[in-house]
Design a protein around this motif. Structure first.
Motif, PDB file in Angstrom:
ATOM      1  N   VAL A   1       0.938  -1.188  -0.060  1.00  0.00           N
ATOM      2  CA  VAL A   1      -0.148   0.125  -0.004  1.00  0.00           C
ATOM      3  C   VAL A   1       0.888   1.053   0.079  1.00  0.00           C
ATOM      4  O   VAL A   1       2.026   1.264   0.540  1.00  0.00           O
ATOM      5  CB  VAL A   1      -0.877   0.103   1.160  1.00  0.00           C
ATOM      6  N   ALA A   2       0.362   2.231  -0.751  1.00  0.00           N
ATOM      7  CA  ALA A   2       1.071   3.536  -0.659  1.00  0.00           C
ATOM      8  C   ALA A   2       0.219   4.822  -0.648  1.00  0.00           C
ATOM      9  O   ALA A   2      -1.146   4.514  -0.868  1.00  0.00           O
ATOM     10  CB  ALA A   2       1.968   3.732  -1.951  1.00  0.00           C
ATOM     11  N   ALA A   3       0.551   5.849  -0.046  1.00  0.00           N
ATOM     12  CA  ALA A   3       0.101   7.136   0.124  1.00  0.00           C
ATOM     13  C   ALA A   3       0.254   8.272  -0.734  1.00  0.00           C
ATOM     14  O   ALA A   3       1.770   8.526  -0.793  1.00  0.00           O
ATOM     15  CB  ALA A   3      -0.066   7.494   1.570  1.00  0.00           C
ATOM     16  N   LYS A   4      -0.523   8.826  -1.610  1.00  0.00           N
ATOM     17  CA  LYS A   4      -0.130  10.156  -1.968  1.00  0.00           C
ATOM     18  C   LYS A   4      -0.618  11.435  -1.457  1.00  0.00           C
ATOM     19  O   LYS A   4      -2.036  11.292  -1.542  1.00  0.00           O
ATOM     20  CB  LYS A   4      -0.471   9.883  -3.498  1.00  0.00           C
ATOM     21  N   ASP A   5       0.016  12.412  -0.926  1.00  0.00           N
ATOM     22  CA  ASP A   5      -0.588  13.239  -0.242  1.00  0.00           C
ATOM     23  C   ASP A   5      -0.870  14.725  -1.058  1.00  0.00           C
ATOM     24  O   ASP A   5      -0.550  14.608  -2.300  1.00  0.00           O
ATOM     25  CB  ASP A   5       0.606  14.021   0.845  1.00  0.00           C
ATOM     26  N   ASP A   6      -1.503  15.501  -0.475  1.00  0.00           N
ATOM     27  CA  ASP A   6      -1.695  16.736  -1.104  1.00  0.00           C
ATOM     28  C   ASP A   6      -2.864  16.878  -2.287  1.00  0.00           C
ATOM     29  O   ASP A   6      -2.403  17.235  -3.374  1.00  0.00           O
ATOM     30  CB  ASP A   6      -0.516  17.378  -1.599  1.00  0.00           C
ATOM     31  N   ILE A   7      -3.762  15.904  -1.923  1.00  0.00           N
ATOM     32  CA  ILE A   7      -4.880  15.800  -3.117  1.00  0.00           C
ATOM     33  C   ILE A   7      -5.837  16.455  -2.962  1.00  0.00           C
ATOM     34  O   ILE A   7      -6.416  16.631  -1.641  1.00  0.00           O
ATOM     35  CB  ILE A   7      -5.202  14.262  -3.104  1.00  0.00           C
TER      36      ILE A   7
ATOM     37  N   ILE B   1      -4.864   6.626  -0.921  1.00  0.00           N
ATOM     38  CA  ILE B   1      -4.457   5.431  -0.444  1.00  0.00           C
ATOM     39  C   ILE B   1      -4.708   4.165  -1.518  1.00  0.00           C
ATOM     40  O   ILE B   1      -5.726   3.874  -1.830  1.00  0.00           O
ATOM     41  CB  ILE B   1      -5.067   4.786   0.949  1.00  0.00           C
ATOM     42  N   SER B   2      -3.424   3.719  -1.856  1.00  0.00           N
ATOM     43  CA  SER B   2      -3.684   2.747  -3.073  1.00  0.00           C
ATOM     44  C   SER B   2      -3.042   1.373  -2.594  1.00  0.00           C
ATOM     45  O   SER B   2      -2.095   1.083  -1.993  1.00  0.00           O
ATOM     46  CB  SER B   2      -2.623   3.060  -4.272  1.00  0.00           C
ATOM     47  N   VAL B   3      -4.008   0.374  -2.807  1.00  0.00           N
ATOM     48  CA  VAL B   3      -3.625  -0.802  -2.524  1.00  0.00           C
ATOM     49  C   VAL B   3      -3.399  -1.596  -3.822  1.00  0.00           C
ATOM     50  O   VAL B   3      -4.035  -1.666  -4.847  1.00  0.00           O
ATOM     51  CB  VAL B   3      -4.908  -1.599  -1.920  1.00  0.00           C
ATOM     52  N   VAL B   4      -2.017  -2.191  -3.969  1.00  0.00           N
ATOM     53  CA  VAL B   4      -1.426  -2.503  -5.206  1.00  0.00           C
ATOM     54  C   VAL B   4      -1.112  -4.095  -5.233  1.00  0.00           C
ATOM     55  O   VAL B   4      -0.380  -4.443  -4.107  1.00  0.00           O
ATOM     56  CB  VAL B   4      -0.304  -1.700  -5.357  1.00  0.00           C
TER      57      VAL B   4
ATOM     58  N   ASN C   1      -4.897  -2.584  -8.722  1.00  0.00           N
ATOM     59  CA  ASN C   1      -5.029  -1.296  -7.858  1.00  0.00           C
ATOM     60  C   ASN C   1      -6.484  -1.011  -7.375  1.00  0.00           C
ATOM     61  O   ASN C   1      -7.252  -1.026  -8.096  1.00  0.00           O
ATOM     62  CB  ASN C   1      -4.625  -0.149  -8.747  1.00  0.00           C
ATOM     63  N   ILE C   2      -6.530  -0.736  -5.900  1.00  0.00           N
ATOM     64  CA  ILE C   2      -7.686  -0.080  -5.602  1.00  0.00           C
ATOM     65  C   ILE C   2      -7.409   1.144  -4.900  1.00  0.00           C
ATOM     66  O   ILE C   2      -6.408   0.996  -4.096  1.00  0.00           O
ATOM     67  CB  ILE C   2      -8.449  -0.898  -4.538  1.00  0.00           C
ATOM     68  N   SER C   3      -8.025   2.266  -4.995  1.00  0.00           N
ATOM     69  CA  SER C   3      -7.399   3.469  -4.500  1.00  0.00           C
ATOM     70  C   SER C   3      -8.733   3.864  -3.616  1.00  0.00           C
ATOM     71  O   SER C   3     -10.019   3.788  -3.904  1.00  0.00           O
ATOM     72  CB  SER C   3      -7.215   4.451  -5.542  1.00  0.00           C
ATOM     73  N   LEU C   4      -8.232   4.528  -2.478  1.00  0.00           N
ATOM     74  CA  LEU C   4      -9.247   5.128  -1.655  1.00  0.00           C
ATOM     75  C   LEU C   4      -9.101   6.547  -1.249  1.00  0.00           C
ATOM     76  O   LEU C   4      -7.489   6.775  -1.236  1.00  0.00           O
ATOM     77  CB  LEU C   4      -9.117   4.489  -0.210  1.00  0.00           C
ATOM     78  N   LEU C   5      -9.851   7.431  -1.445  1.00  0.00           N
ATOM     79  CA  LEU C   5      -9.491   8.896  -0.884  1.00  0.00           C
ATOM     80  C   LEU C   5      -9.780   9.140   0.408  1.00  0.00           C
ATOM     81  O   LEU C   5     -11.182   8.895   0.972  1.00  0.00           O
ATOM     82  CB  LEU C   5     -10.086   9.718  -1.821  1.00  0.00           C
ATOM     83  N   VAL C   6      -9.118   9.509   1.261  1.00  0.00           N
ATOM     84  CA  VAL C   6      -9.517   9.779   3.064  1.00  0.00           C
ATOM     85  C   VAL C   6      -8.794  11.363   3.146  1.00  0.00           C
ATOM     86  O   VAL C   6      -7.808  11.588   2.353  1.00  0.00           O
ATOM     87  CB  VAL C   6      -8.653   8.748   3.670  1.00  0.00           C
ATOM     88  N   PRO C   7      -9.244  11.729   4.196  1.00  0.00           N
ATOM     89  CA  PRO C   7      -8.703  12.985   4.778  1.00  0.00           C
ATOM     90  C   PRO C   7      -7.463  12.692   5.098  1.00  0.00           C
ATOM     91  O   PRO C   7      -7.079  11.790   5.566  1.00  0.00           O
ATOM     92  CB  PRO C   7      -9.592  13.338   5.824  1.00  0.00           C
ATOM     93  N   ALA C   8      -6.468  13.628   4.731  1.00  0.00           N
ATOM     94  CA  ALA C   8      -5.078  13.568   5.038  1.00  0.00           C
ATOM     95  C   ALA C   8      -4.717  13.159   6.598  1.00  0.00           C
ATOM     96  O   ALA C   8      -4.023  12.559   6.908  1.00  0.00           O
ATOM     97  CB  ALA C   8      -4.231  14.838   4.904  1.00  0.00           C
ATOM     98  N   THR C   9      -5.719  13.739   7.352  1.00  0.00           N
ATOM     99  CA  THR C   9      -5.522  13.439   8.725  1.00  0.00           C
ATOM    100  C   THR C   9      -5.754  12.107   9.206  1.00  0.00           C
ATOM    101  O   THR C   9      -5.272  11.376  10.430  1.00  0.00           O
ATOM    102  CB  THR C   9      -6.548  14.238   9.806  1.00  0.00           C
ATOM    103  N   CYS C  10      -6.181  11.128   8.553  1.00  0.00           N
ATOM    104  CA  CYS C  10      -6.280   9.754   8.603  1.00  0.00           C
ATOM    105  C   CYS C  10      -5.143   8.803   8.205  1.00  0.00           C
ATOM    106  O   CYS C  10      -5.225   7.846   8.248  1.00  0.00           O
ATOM    107  CB  CYS C  10      -7.778   9.350   7.984  1.00  0.00           C
ATOM    108  N   LYS C  11      -4.342   9.567   7.612  1.00  0.00           N
ATOM    109  CA  LYS C  11      -3.439   8.753   6.736  1.00  0.00           C
ATOM    110  C   LYS C  11      -2.585   7.832   7.755  1.00  0.00           C
ATOM    111  O   LYS C  11      -2.547   6.449   7.252  1.00  0.00           O
ATOM    112  CB  LYS C  11      -2.286   9.606   6.119  1.00  0.00           C
ATOM    113  N   THR C  12      -2.114   8.247   8.633  1.00  0.00           N
ATOM    114  CA  THR C  12      -1.224   7.237   9.457  1.00  0.00           C
ATOM    115  C   THR C  12      -2.148   6.218  10.154  1.00  0.00           C
ATOM    116  O   THR C  12      -1.586   5.080   9.924  1.00  0.00           O
ATOM    117  CB  THR C  12      -0.401   8.275  10.877  1.00  0.00           C
ATOM    118  N   GLN C  13      -3.403   6.559  10.425  1.00  0.00           N
ATOM    119  CA  GLN C  13      -4.193   5.523  11.010  1.00  0.00           C
ATOM    120  C   GLN C  13      -4.493   4.535   9.889  1.00  0.00           C
ATOM    121  O   GLN C  13      -4.326   3.314  10.256  1.00  0.00           O
ATOM    122  CB  GLN C  13      -5.365   6.203  11.592  1.00  0.00           C
TER     123      GLN C  13
END
Ligand code: ASP
Ligand code: MG
Length: 440
Positions: free
Chosen positions: A299-305, A378-381, A415-427
């Motif tokens: 899984v990987a995360a891309k910020d500032d979206i 958040i991308s699940v690859v 790939n499955i991508s999820l968009l979440v608020p940046a504040t949730c990224k770590t969690q």
């Protein structure tokens, strides 16, 4: 012949340069070694360029002097013999003199690219001085003589191939070549670059051009990991993945590889290996056409979206609606990352907000437009992830408490991508690590 690319941290300290000299001479296979600038240098050069652009020449001069002091200290440790020391000093003097001259002429876009090129020019020349001191025979291949981009900033692979092979033919007896990553010449013949992190791209283009046996990308981590090691405690390297999987991961946030660097290797079918300079015996990650195994790999995360929702009853049963919306983004050369639709609304995401204002204005006639800033993708690859048993259950079961804004599934089998608020990224990354990989 193989390609070995070393990133900024791999050349960023004198003892690291000594160490990689050992790595590049260890094997018999001839190699083209591609180097980044010493870590921190390109950032410093960006700052110098910005100061000059602002007209703050005093600030720029100070920044240049600070960087020069760094290089003086670096070469004092890099080489010891008087002759090599004199050569290293001459290299540093040449490039810093150039920066001081730039201070005196009027600023232009082209000049800022010249400034940025100094990092890779310095690192390669200093490495060559060290190799020479050690009696290691080698040849410096100037990237500016073969690496070119066209009017659209796209690399000209055909001409790179011809020029590079001419060089190699001319120097048949040589088995170790050193060249600069990142820098190139543009269609106007000016010094330019392949954008930040572009040394990986250089390496992949060179590997494609010479049909290398392998393109090795040496960094400070032992391959592509299943999750972001800066965010979760326990991660494991992925041993084998396909070009498609690697492209998704690199694009959606895995920092280890520049996303554009996948296609040349993929097109010319050159295996790419991600290896750790500090731990050369570690397996790392091998990227080839074959995925290796079925299932979720990382899984990987891309910020500032930024997410944009366009809601319109006119979309109901209409055709051509999406085209009109996409045309707005095309007009402002803004790539769309994720997209989801319902019958009366469409949501999409962008990461380049340079023209957001204009885009929003042009979207207004189509319906109600809402934006959500500070989002993370958040991308699940993996390979054929839809066919993985219990995948959906594991994925959504582990993130039930997260307010997911968008889901994109089925666009590719990888790939499955999820968009979440940046504040949730770590969690979310931590919960997925547990839920999907059984790691804490
Ligand atoms: N030196 C350049 C940068 O820092 C290119 C690279 O390291 O890949 O962006
Ligand atoms: Mg890099």
């Amino acid at each position: 012949m193989k390609v070995m690319k070393f990133g900024g941290t791999s050349v960023g300290r004198p003892e690291r340069m000594h160490h990689i000299a050992g790595l590049v001479t260890k094997e018999k296979e001839p190699a083209i070694v591609v180097l980044s600038a010493l870590s921190g240098t390109t950032n410093a050069l960006v700052e110098i360029g910005e100061l000059i652009a602002k007209g703050d020449r005093t600030g720029a001069r100070q920044a240049i002097e600070k960087l020069e002091a760094h290089y003086q200290a670096f070469i004092a440790e890099l080489v010891k013999k008087p002759e090599a020391t004199a050569k290293a000093k001459a290299v540093v003097a040449e490039h810093f003199e150039f920066l001081h001259i730039i201070l005196r002429i009027s600023f232009s876009e082209a000049l800022s690219k010249d400034i940025l090129a100094q990092g890779e020019l310095l690192s390669t020349k200093l490495f060559c001085v060290y190799l020479e001191e050690q009696g290691i025979s080698h040849l410096l291949l100037p990237a500016l003589e073969f690496m070119t981009i066209d009017h659209y900033d796209e690399p000209q692979i055909g001409s790179i191939k011809v020029k590079l092979n001419q060089w190699l033919k001319k120097h048949k007896g040589t088995s170790l070549f050193i060249t600069q990553g990142y820098i190139c010449r543009n269609a106007r013949g000016e010094v330019d670059n392949l954008k930040r992190g572009g040394s990986d791209y250089s390496a992949s283009l060179i590997a494609a051009a010479i049909q290398a046996s392998v393109c090795e990308i040496w960094t400070d981590i032992d391959g592509m990991h299943n999750n972001d090691p800066r965010v979760v405690k326990k991660t494991v390297p992925v041993e084998q993945m396909s070009f498609d999987e690697a492209a998704e991961l690199a694009y959606f946030g895995a920092k280890i590889l520049h996303p554009a660097s996948i296609w040349p290797a993929q097109q010319y079918n050159i295996p790419v290996k991600l290896l750790n300079t500090m731990q050369p015996e570690a397996k790392g990650t091998t990227i080839t056409e074959e995925a290796g195994s079925v299932g979720v790999k990382a899984v990987a995360a891309k910020d500032d979206i930024t997410a944009i929702r366009i809601k319109s009853s006119r979309m109901l049963l209409a055709y051509g609606f999406l085209r009109k919306i996409f045309e707005v983004f095309e007009k402002y050369r803004t790539p769309i990352d994720m997209i989801t639709t319902s019958e009366v609304a469409v949501s999409l995401t962008i990461d380049n907000t340079t023209h957001l204002k204009e885009i929003l204005k042009e979207l207004e006639p189509f319906g109600t437009v809402e934006i959500d800033e500070n989002q993370t993708i958040i991308s699940v690859v993996g390979n054929q992830i839809a066919r993985t048993e219990d995948m959906v259950k594991k994925l959504f079961g582990s993130i039930m408490n997260i307010p997911v804004r968008m889901v994109s599934y089925g666009g590719s089998p990888h790939n499955i991508s999820l968009l979440v608020p940046a504040t949730c990224k770590t969690q979310i990354l931590q919960q997925l690590n547990r839920g999907m990989f059984g790691l804490e």
